[in-house]
Scaffold this motif. Structure first.
Motif, PDB file in Angstrom:
ATOM      1  N   ALA A 190      26.849   8.190 -26.183  1.00 21.84           N
ATOM      2  CA  ALA A 190      27.021   7.622 -27.521  1.00 21.84           C
ATOM      3  C   ALA A 190      28.214   6.664 -27.539  1.00 21.84           C
ATOM      4  O   ALA A 190      28.148   5.577 -28.127  1.00 21.84           O
ATOM      5  CB  ALA A 190      27.208   8.741 -28.547  1.00 21.84           C
ATOM      6  N   ASP A 243      32.325  14.160 -32.666  1.00 20.65           N
ATOM      7  CA  ASP A 243      31.844  13.759 -33.974  1.00 20.65           C
ATOM      8  C   ASP A 243      31.532  12.265 -34.026  1.00 20.65           C
ATOM      9  O   ASP A 243      32.133  11.461 -33.321  1.00 20.65           O
ATOM     10  CB  ASP A 243      32.896  14.103 -35.016  1.00 20.65           C
ATOM     11  N   SER A 303      27.219  13.392 -23.858  1.00 22.13           N
ATOM     12  CA  SER A 303      27.763  12.993 -25.163  1.00 22.13           C
ATOM     13  C   SER A 303      28.550  11.691 -25.047  1.00 22.13           C
ATOM     14  O   SER A 303      28.768  10.997 -26.041  1.00 22.13           O
ATOM     15  CB  SER A 303      28.646  14.099 -25.725  1.00 22.13           C
ATOM     16  N   ARG A 337      26.671  18.357 -20.220  1.00 27.00           N
ATOM     17  CA  ARG A 337      26.471  18.068 -21.640  1.00 27.00           C
ATOM     18  C   ARG A 337      27.535  17.098 -22.138  1.00 27.00           C
ATOM     19  O   ARG A 337      27.275  16.246 -22.978  1.00 27.00           O
ATOM     20  CB  ARG A 337      26.538  19.367 -22.458  1.00 27.00           C
ATOM     21  N   MET A 338      28.732  17.274 -21.626  1.00 24.77           N
ATOM     22  CA  MET A 338      29.822  16.420 -22.059  1.00 24.77           C
ATOM     23  C   MET A 338      29.576  14.973 -21.638  1.00 24.77           C
ATOM     24  O   MET A 338      29.768  14.051 -22.427  1.00 24.77           O
ATOM     25  CB  MET A 338      31.119  16.935 -21.445  1.00 24.77           C
ATOM     26  N   GLY A 351      30.526  18.437 -27.894  1.00 23.29           N
ATOM     27  CA  GLY A 351      30.057  17.264 -28.617  1.00 23.29           C
ATOM     28  C   GLY A 351      31.189  16.620 -29.390  1.00 23.29           C
ATOM     29  O   GLY A 351      32.155  17.275 -29.750  1.00 23.29           O
ATOM     30  N   ASP A 361      27.050  21.685 -28.444  1.00 26.39           N
ATOM     31  CA  ASP A 361      27.637  20.540 -29.123  1.00 26.39           C
ATOM     32  C   ASP A 361      28.888  20.920 -29.908  1.00 26.39           C
ATOM     33  O   ASP A 361      29.778  20.099 -30.086  1.00 26.39           O
ATOM     34  CB  ASP A 361      26.608  19.904 -30.054  1.00 26.39           C
TER      35      ASP A 361
END
Lengths: 205, 205
Positions: free
Chosen positions: B128, B66, B125, B121-122, B64, B60
């Motif tokens: 969100a 913010d 993210s 992983r990206m 990740g 992250d």
DNA sequence: TGCACTCATTGCACGACGTGCAATGAGTCG
DNA sequence: CGACTCATTGCACGTCGTGCAATGAGTGCA
């Protein structure tokens, strides 16, 4: 098609299935975050070490898809009529994902509801599918997937429809059927995604 | 807009940035799998425990985004002209992601190349972002995102274009520009994704 | 049937991960 | 100056994921 399967491999598959079933059940009951690998292994009556010989993590035991499914999907796409629109071919092939796995989906959905982070892991596992499907699409359209964005784009759009269908079906609390929503979404997108002309090098899009 | 920021928060932001920069640099150099949290924390001159107060995992810290960025993106989308097509609005807003973060992208891309699992992983993210954007789209179109798949679909399609652009740009070895490819992809999709008529309840698509 | 080979399973050990908890000290506010 | 907030830190603990060697069932060949 009918491969003669020995007792050894049959036992291994049984272990594999037992582990997946245990992970699915426990994950649906309590949420995967509150389940340890040791519990899953014990439920399947094997050692923890054996679990890791079958799955890289407990999440993969629930939402990960076996490698042979990737091949299966790729072959299914390659078998579609050559003159079929890419997105339509993807609709047929990916739509099968909703109907397979003999009753695993309800448990899987409950596990996802108990821990929504699994949805992300699931989408990640789709990347393996995408990689394979992109190549088939590239071959069908005669495009170079490394120079022309079209194959990756149409495949990603199909996945997007899949994701949106899953997400909306989940949000609607069961009022919407994921499979039907997926079909409708793809049909809606179809008009815009007929393949570009080749001959004139990589298209801008 | 101009929030008076105290010394305490300034120091915290400095720590945050130092940790992200260290993770980015080490991840780009050696691949994040070969970097321990302890190394990142040491490079940023803080304790390991502090690292976990800023990021839930080393991945992250690299890919990740913010939480305040989510708000920023949502506000940017809400500020687009009301009569603009949803997909066009998403193009403008999401396109900014390529240009922000002051030079973080090159390092981030190198880290992803060193460990492609980060790409997954990206994409996770992005979920969100999607969740926030779906609500804005629903509001703009007057649709219920829990009953009509359209908002989730158009947002997922925009993300698909983003993903495909990243993937293809990576595969082309730098020959294609992600931002330009993204714009072109969205434009291509635009025709098919004008919002459905409402009044007559949730559309089938 | 006997024998060599393959391989799924297992226990053990170890480094790394991620978090709860209490202490500390700098920063903030009245 | 005094009370309060909170970022940072060390410590402890359970869990994760993997390398390695041993075991024994399964397999193929003579």
């Amino acid at each position: 098609m009918v491969e003669p399967i020995g007792r050894r491999e049959r036992k291994r598959l049984a272990t594999h299935h037992a582990l997946r079933a245990a992970a699915l059940r426990l994950g649906a009951e309590r949420g995967i975050r509150d389940v340890t690998v040791e519990e899953i292994a014990t439920a399947a009556d094997v050692s923890v070490r054996t679990f890791y010989d079958h799955f890289p993590s407990k999440e993969d035991a629930i939402i990960g898809f076996d490698a042979w499914r990737v091949d299966q999907l790729r072959d299914a796409l390659a078998d579609r009529p050559a003159d079929e629109a890419p997105l339509e071919a993807l609709r047929v092939v990916m739509g099968q994902l909703f109907h397979e796995s003999s009753g695993e989906w309800p448990l899987r959905m409950r596990a996802i509801n108990a821990d929504p982070a699994l949805l992300g892991r699931m989408f990640v596992s789709f990347i393996a599918y995408e990689r394979a499907l992109v190549e088939v699409i590239a071959q069908r359209t005669g495009l170079d997937s490394e120079r022309d964005p079209y194959p990756a784009l149409v495949t990603a759009v199909a996945t997007a429809a899949f994701r949106a269908s899953m997400t909306t079906a989940r949000a609607s609390g069961g009022a919407l059927d994921p499979a039907a929503t997926f079909d409708a979404a793809i049909t809606r997108l179809g008009a815009a995604l007929s393949p570009p002309q080749r001959e004139d090098g990589p298209t801008t899009c």
